[in-house]
Design an enzyme around this catalytic site. Structure first.
Site, PDB file in Angstrom:
ATOM      1  CE  LYS A 182      15.268  28.355  43.578  1.00  0.00           C
ATOM      2  NZ  LYS A 182      14.795  27.697  44.823  1.00  0.00           N
ATOM      3  CD  GLU A 256       9.770  16.545  32.996  1.00  0.00           C
ATOM      4  OE1 GLU A 256       8.570  16.193  33.135  1.00  0.00           O
ATOM      5  OE2 GLU A 256      10.550  15.978  32.223  1.00  0.00           O
ATOM      6  CB  CYS A 290       4.610  15.847  39.318  1.00  0.00           C
ATOM      7  SG  CYS A 290       5.899  14.647  38.991  1.00  0.00           S
ATOM      8  CD  GLU A 387       0.170  19.231  40.949  1.00  0.00           C
ATOM      9  OE1 GLU A 387       0.506  20.425  40.851  1.00  0.00           O
ATOM     10  OE2 GLU A 387       0.891  18.289  40.587  1.00  0.00           O
TER      11      GLU A 387
HETATM   12  P1  NAD Z   1       7.136  25.814  42.622  1.00  0.00           P
HETATM   13  O1  NAD Z   1       6.895  26.044  41.180  1.00  0.00           O
HETATM   14  O2  NAD Z   1       6.534  26.734  43.597  1.00  0.00           O
HETATM   15  O3  NAD Z   1       8.695  25.831  42.932  1.00  0.00           O
HETATM   16  C1  NAD Z   1       9.599  25.021  42.208  1.00  0.00           C
HETATM   17  C2  NAD Z   1      10.955  25.687  42.228  1.00  0.00           C
HETATM   18  O4  NAD Z   1      10.892  26.889  41.486  1.00  0.00           O
HETATM   19  C3  NAD Z   1      11.458  26.058  43.616  1.00  0.00           C
HETATM   20  O5  NAD Z   1      12.857  25.823  43.660  1.00  0.00           O
HETATM   21  C4  NAD Z   1      11.160  27.554  43.691  1.00  0.00           C
HETATM   22  O6  NAD Z   1      12.016  28.257  44.561  1.00  0.00           O
HETATM   23  C5  NAD Z   1      11.409  27.985  42.255  1.00  0.00           C
HETATM   24  N1  NAD Z   1      10.706  29.188  41.809  1.00  0.00           N
HETATM   25  C6  NAD Z   1       9.586  29.766  42.332  1.00  0.00           C
HETATM   26  N2  NAD Z   1       9.250  30.848  41.600  1.00  0.00           N
HETATM   27  C7  NAD Z   1      10.164  30.954  40.598  1.00  0.00           C
HETATM   28  C8  NAD Z   1      10.328  31.847  39.494  1.00  0.00           C
HETATM   29  N3  NAD Z   1       9.477  32.846  39.263  1.00  0.00           N
HETATM   30  N4  NAD Z   1      11.365  31.640  38.643  1.00  0.00           N
HETATM   31  C9  NAD Z   1      12.220  30.612  38.827  1.00  0.00           C
HETATM   32  N5  NAD Z   1      12.110  29.742  39.848  1.00  0.00           N
HETATM   33  C10 NAD Z   1      11.094  29.897  40.723  1.00  0.00           C
HETATM   34  O7  NAD Z   1       6.703  24.312  42.872  1.00  0.00           O
HETATM   35  P2  NAD Z   1       6.771  23.499  44.216  1.00  0.00           P
HETATM   36  O8  NAD Z   1       5.598  23.886  45.043  1.00  0.00           O
HETATM   37  O9  NAD Z   1       8.125  23.577  44.820  1.00  0.00           O
HETATM   38  O10 NAD Z   1       6.626  21.997  43.680  1.00  0.00           O
HETATM   39  C11 NAD Z   1       5.423  21.396  43.467  1.00  0.00           C
HETATM   40  C12 NAD Z   1       5.101  21.354  41.986  1.00  0.00           C
HETATM   41  O11 NAD Z   1       6.130  20.674  41.260  1.00  0.00           O
HETATM   42  C13 NAD Z   1       3.846  20.589  41.722  1.00  0.00           C
HETATM   43  O12 NAD Z   1       3.010  21.313  40.858  1.00  0.00           O
HETATM   44  C14 NAD Z   1       4.342  19.309  41.050  1.00  0.00           C
HETATM   45  O13 NAD Z   1       3.402  18.693  40.228  1.00  0.00           O
HETATM   46  C15 NAD Z   1       5.541  19.764  40.332  1.00  0.00           C
HETATM   47  N6  NAD Z   1       6.439  18.651  40.026  1.00  0.00           N
HETATM   48  C16 NAD Z   1       6.529  18.196  38.738  1.00  0.00           C
HETATM   49  C17 NAD Z   1       7.344  17.118  38.417  1.00  0.00           C
HETATM   50  C18 NAD Z   1       7.440  16.608  37.011  1.00  0.00           C
HETATM   51  O14 NAD Z   1       8.375  15.867  36.717  1.00  0.00           O
HETATM   52  N7  NAD Z   1       6.528  16.956  36.131  1.00  0.00           N
HETATM   53  C19 NAD Z   1       8.096  16.514  39.411  1.00  0.00           C
HETATM   54  C20 NAD Z   1       7.991  16.990  40.711  1.00  0.00           C
HETATM   55  C21 NAD Z   1       7.162  18.071  40.999  1.00  0.00           C
END
Ligand code: NAD
Length: 483
Positions: A182, A256, A290, A387
């Protein structure tokens, strides 16, 4: 200081992409209508609605998992590694051939500058498929055995839509798993174009399934009883919810999550290079990274000099149209993310830190935030601890290497760090003492498929990339592989 040079607009043509008015789900090798509702995806640089995209219901997710299970049992797990590799190589080559289309679409849907999607994201995406294609027939030498897990449920964020897809799908397929992925709800379009590439590569139906939607769709994937492996990249908050959801099941999980990296500049560092590294560390991809170097730790004796040079450099950053080849900083991905960045910045000012923003003109439509730096930040400030996931840098100072280590490690996160110094011995000693999954020396934000990436503490667990990235997709308990 204003820009020294004036640049005529140099926009990349968007004629190469064919955005359809609406998109379905990619299940069992075909695009199908979802049983749920639809949502809109928007160009964050203009607020133009790009397309309507299906929101996968629980039943759609179930259909995707069943298709993935069938493909796993009947085709993919029975195929030799060498045969699987041919598909991965084919996908990698098509990504290269369609690189401009992927880059333009990524910039339109995400807001990132074309020079980044074209020169960073897409080449690394192709490199990931090439790299893991090479492993597919050599898994028995990996140290983790060669038994796949089954169906992988993968949920990714919006900051590197294609790159995160590649980090998830390439190792999963190389190891013999099938996938239900997804993409994030604000950036679904390149994942759907990738689905077309799977068709073009004649990938057997059901090996890759792409279901679009928001948190509920993600939850349905993660909690589906027939998913053997959950791979998530996103916020720490959602990562914790997922860890709770899968606790007590035998699903293998990698997370991650977020970061708050320290970028540490010593007084013997080449300062102009360090300033480039600071800019790359926090303004690359609008700071939606991230592992962004969002906390600058600068040695007190050079702090004033570094700040003078940094502000001079920031004043030359070109903020604007993501499709313009001269753009350095593009649009913030969504109105929600812009609101979060604004809120934490206002908190920074209220806490007493001094705010300086680059003097740039921001477009009137779309979501924009000028590159910003906060000085006079203390460790207790929320802008030093949380963050921000935007183009905002917090600056702290230190006197000794030990103080730098202590401040750098004083965070719940542990994803990455940067060290700028002339001394090799200091680089090694700092790398040993910093609690971060990746430590860059005299550079920042360098990614390579051969290199494992992942966090400590609240930045998550598991590694993606390199030989270590195979572990997440193989049954290591049966093979005894723990290398
Ligand atoms: P998010 O956690 O809001 O969403 C990430 C994904 O999870 C989206 O596809 C979202 O639809 C889905 N999601 C939301 N709630 C969910 C649930 N309860 N169960 C399953 N899936 C769910 O994060 P975001 O705002 O899209 O992304 C930003 C974050 O991602 C930042 O905190 C960043 O640091 C992190 N990030 C980490 C890495 C890494 O490799 N460590 C890489 C890129 C981004």
């Amino acid at each position: 200081m204003s820009n020294v040079f004036e640049y005529a607009p140099a926009p990349e043509s968007r004629a190469i992409v064919d955005i359809k008015p609406s998109y379905g789900l990619f299940i069992d090798g075909e695009f199908v209508d979802g049983g749920g509702t639809a949502f809109k995806t928007v160009n964050p640089a203009t607020e133009e609605v790009l397309a309507e995209v299906a929101e996968a219901s629980d039943a759609d997710v179930d259909a995707a998992v069943r298709a993935a299970r069938r493909a796993y049992t009947r085709v993919w797990s029975r195929m030799s590694g060498a045969e699987r590799a041919k598909y991965l190589y084919r996908i990698a080559r098509i990504i290269q051939e369609r690189g401009r289309e992927l880059a333009v679409l990524e910039s339109i849907d995400n807001g990132k500058p074309i020079k980044e999607s074209r020169d960073v994201d897409v080449p690394i995406v192709a490199a990931h498929f090439f790299y893991y294609a090479g492993w597919a027939d050599k898994l028995k030498y990996s140290g983790y055995g060669d038994t796949p897990l089954g169906v992988a449920g993968q949920v990714i964020p919006w900051n590197f839509p294609l790159l995160m897809l590649a980090w998830k799908i390439a190792p999963a397929l190389a190891c013999g798993n099938t996938v239900v992925l997804k993409p994030a709800e604000t950036t679904p379009l390149t994942a759907l174009l990738f689905a077309e590439i799977c068709q073009q590569a004649d990938l057997p139906p059901g090996v890759v399934n792409i279901v679009t939607g928001a948190g509920d769709t993600g939850r349905a994937i993660v909690s589906h009883p027939d998913v053997d492996k959950v791979a998530f990249t996103g916020s720490t908050e959602v990562g914790k919810a997922i860890a709770r959801a899968v606790a007590g099941t035998d699903k293998k999980v990698t997370l991650e999550l977020g970061g708050k990296a320290a970028n540490i500049v010593f007084d013997d560092a080449p300062l102009d290079q360090a300033v480039e590294g600071i800019v790359n560390g926090i303004f690359f991809n609008q700071g939606h990274v991230c592992c962004a170097g969002s906390r600058l730790l600068v040695q007190e004796s050079v702090a004033d000099e570094v700040m003078t040079r940094l502000k001079r450099r920031m004043a030359t950053l070109r903020v604007g149209d993501p499709l313009d080849k001269n753009t350095d900083v593009g649009a913030i991905n969504s109105a929600e993310q812009l609101a979060k960045i604004r809120e934490l910045s206002e908190i920074g000012e209220a806490e007493g830190a001094e705010r300086w923003s680059a003097p740039c003109e921001l477009p009137s439509n779309g979501y924009w935030f000028a590159p910003t730096v906060f000085t006079g930040v203390s460790q207790a400030h929320r802008i030093a601890r949380e963050e921000i996931f935007g183009p905002v840098l917090s600056v702290l100072t230190f006197r000794t290497p030990s103080e730098a280590v202590e401040k750098a490690n004083n965070t719940p996160f542990g994803l990455s760090a940067g060290v700028w110094t002339d001394k090799g011995s200091r680089i090694l000693s700092m790398a040993n003492r910093l609690r971060a999954g990746v430590v860059w020396a005299n550079t920042f934000n360098k990614f390579d498929p051969t290199s494992p990436f992942g966090g400590y503490k609240e930045s998550g667990y598991g590694r993606e990339g390199g030989r270590h990235g195979l572990e997440a997709y193989l049954k290591t308990d049966e093979n005894g592989g723990t290398a």
